[in-house]
Design an enzyme around this catalytic site. Structure first.
Site, PDB file in Angstrom:
ATOM      1  N   HIS A   9       0.879  -1.379   0.001  1.00 27.10           N
ATOM      2  CA  HIS A   9       0.049   0.075  -0.190  1.00 27.10           C
ATOM      3  C   HIS A   9       0.791   1.366   0.084  1.00 27.10           C
ATOM      4  CE1 HIS A   9       0.525  -0.189   4.567  1.00 27.10           C
ATOM      5  NE2 HIS A   9       0.552   1.182   4.328  1.00 27.10           N
ATOM      6  N   ASP A  54       0.269  -7.803   1.311  1.00 27.99           N
ATOM      7  CA  ASP A  54       0.732  -6.218   1.683  1.00 27.99           C
ATOM      8  C   ASP A  54       2.024  -6.200   1.744  1.00 27.99           C
ATOM      9  OD1 ASP A  54       0.056  -3.458   1.713  1.00 27.99           O
ATOM     10  OD2 ASP A  54      -0.087  -3.457   3.934  1.00 27.99           O
ATOM     11  N   SER A  66       4.794   2.403   7.880  1.00 28.62           N
ATOM     12  CA  SER A  66       4.410   1.276   7.107  1.00 28.62           C
ATOM     13  C   SER A  66       5.635   0.662   6.359  1.00 28.62           C
ATOM     14  CB  SER A  66       3.210   1.491   6.136  1.00 28.62           C
ATOM     15  OG  SER A  66       2.135   1.754   6.816  1.00 28.62           O
TER      16      SER A  66
END
Length: 382
Positions: A119, A149, A227
């Protein structure tokens, strides 16, 4: 000519030797102090630069020394990831690069492979990796696994700038074990947060709504921008990749999630070789979960069976139409090797646990009867 120290007359004609001697003595003392300071200053700087953690142990606790050591060792392996998109201006039609977002990544090996979250780079036209040296490199996408992911990137950088993190073993984790997270929250680069493993075996949803299993939960502060960054154990080994948070406000609420390193060990080689997850197939097309729910079916309904693939060879059938035009369901998969299959997500997750040439038993429901098929999996095309 006006001198800096301008006075009414240049110098007195008569010299007072006592004053001159006093002034000279003061000057010598000042010079000596200056020279002494110049000699001592480099030694002081040298000492501060060469101080080891052992030398300052009197000033820090053992836990603080561990935090400092892990951060100093791991931070060169943490990178800043910038995602930009190309946008055309409405009236001038000029194409501009628009920053879409930023995140964190980690150096996987010295060939230039970078691991981050899918993402973080989703929808990017250009991805820029900035190393701790502040040198930036444009990255190419080697492979992506949206269902996990995870994205694998590559940069062309000198070997001396590429320090890979040592890999740990996420199966050895326990609730309460200390963990450290390094990332770029809110674009503040190379930030360290410390916490513990709060829970194991969590499940979260990926960007394409697939379930990611065996996720690590931690209370180490993870914010937007973290992230793709590493989650480390107290020895500085990689045990996970920070990927998501649970937060009503969008900031850290003490509940963060990381994909375990053992998952990475399985999928990174697949992404490197195939550019995607290498999941064995049984050769079927399925009804979407939406239609399965509309038909009040429990399990995964087979829409069609591809010819000469394992499901077809085993005798499985898909949706059929009779002579009157009525539609009849074929096999509905309800279990694989005795493990329940509730939906397409669970079916795909179970298939990821097997390799091509493995033989599995697929249990289906058709015409209100239970059927068991022994199916030998094959590799996907391409």
């Amino acid at each position: 000519m006006i001198l800096p120290w301008s006075c009414e007359e240049p110098f007195p004609r008569r010299f007072d030797m006592r004053k001159i001697f006093a002034i000279g003595s003061i000057g010598a003392i000042v010079a000596a102090i200056y020279v002494f300071a110049e000699i001592e200053r480099p030694q002081e700087n040298q000492y501060s630069e060469s101080q080891s953690l052992e030398a300052i142990s009197d000033f820090f606790t053992d836990d603080e020394i561990n935090n400092i050591a892990v951060f100093e060792s791991a931070s060169p392996s943490v990178v800043f990831v910038t995602n930009t998109q190309l946008r055309r201006q409405r009236f001038s039609l000029n194409v501009l690069e628009i920053p879409r977002g930023s995140g964190t990544g980690l150096i996987w090996d010295r060939s230039g492979l970078i691991v981050t979250n899918f993402h973080v780079v989703y929808g990017a036209n250009k991805i820029t990796i900035t190393l701790q040296s502040n040198r930036s490199y444009e990255a190419t996408v080697v492979g992506t696994a949206p269902e996990k992911d995870i994205a694998l990137l590559k940069i062309d950088a000198p070997d001396e700038e590429l320090k890979a993190l040592p890999l740990g073993d996420s199966t050895l984790l326990a609730v309460g074990r200390k963990v450290l997270a390094i990332g770029n929250p809110f674009a503040l680069d190379t930030t360290l947060t410390v916490g513990v493993v709060s829970a194991l075996g969590r499940e979260i949803k990926s960007l394409n709504n697939r379930t990611i299993k065996n996720v690590i939960q931690t209370d180490a502060a993870i914010n937007p921008g973290n992230s793709g960054g590493p989650l480390l154990d107290s020895s500085g080994r990689l045990i996970g990749v920070n990927t998501a948070i649970f937060s009503p406000s969008g900031a850290s609420a003490g509940i963060g999630f990381a994909i375990p390193v053992n998952t990475l060990k399985l999928i990174i080689p697949q992404l490197r070789e195939h550019g995607k997850l290498f999941r064995p197939v049984i050769g079927i097309e399925t009804l979407t979960d939406y239609w399965t729910k509309r038909l009040r079916v429990k399990g995964v309904a087979i829409l069609s069976v591809r010819e000469n693939l394992p499901a077809d060879k085993a005798g499985m059938v898909g949706v059929r139409e009779d002579s009157r035009g009525n539609i009849h369901l074929g096999d509905v998969i309800i279990a694989i090797n005795g493990e329940s299959v509730a939906n397409e997500d669970s079916l795909l997750s179970q298939l990821e646990e097997y390799e091509p040439e493995d033989t599995i038993t697929i249990t289906t429901l058709r015409d209100e009867k239970i059927h068991n098929y022994d199916v030998t999996l094959v590799a996907p095309d391409g």
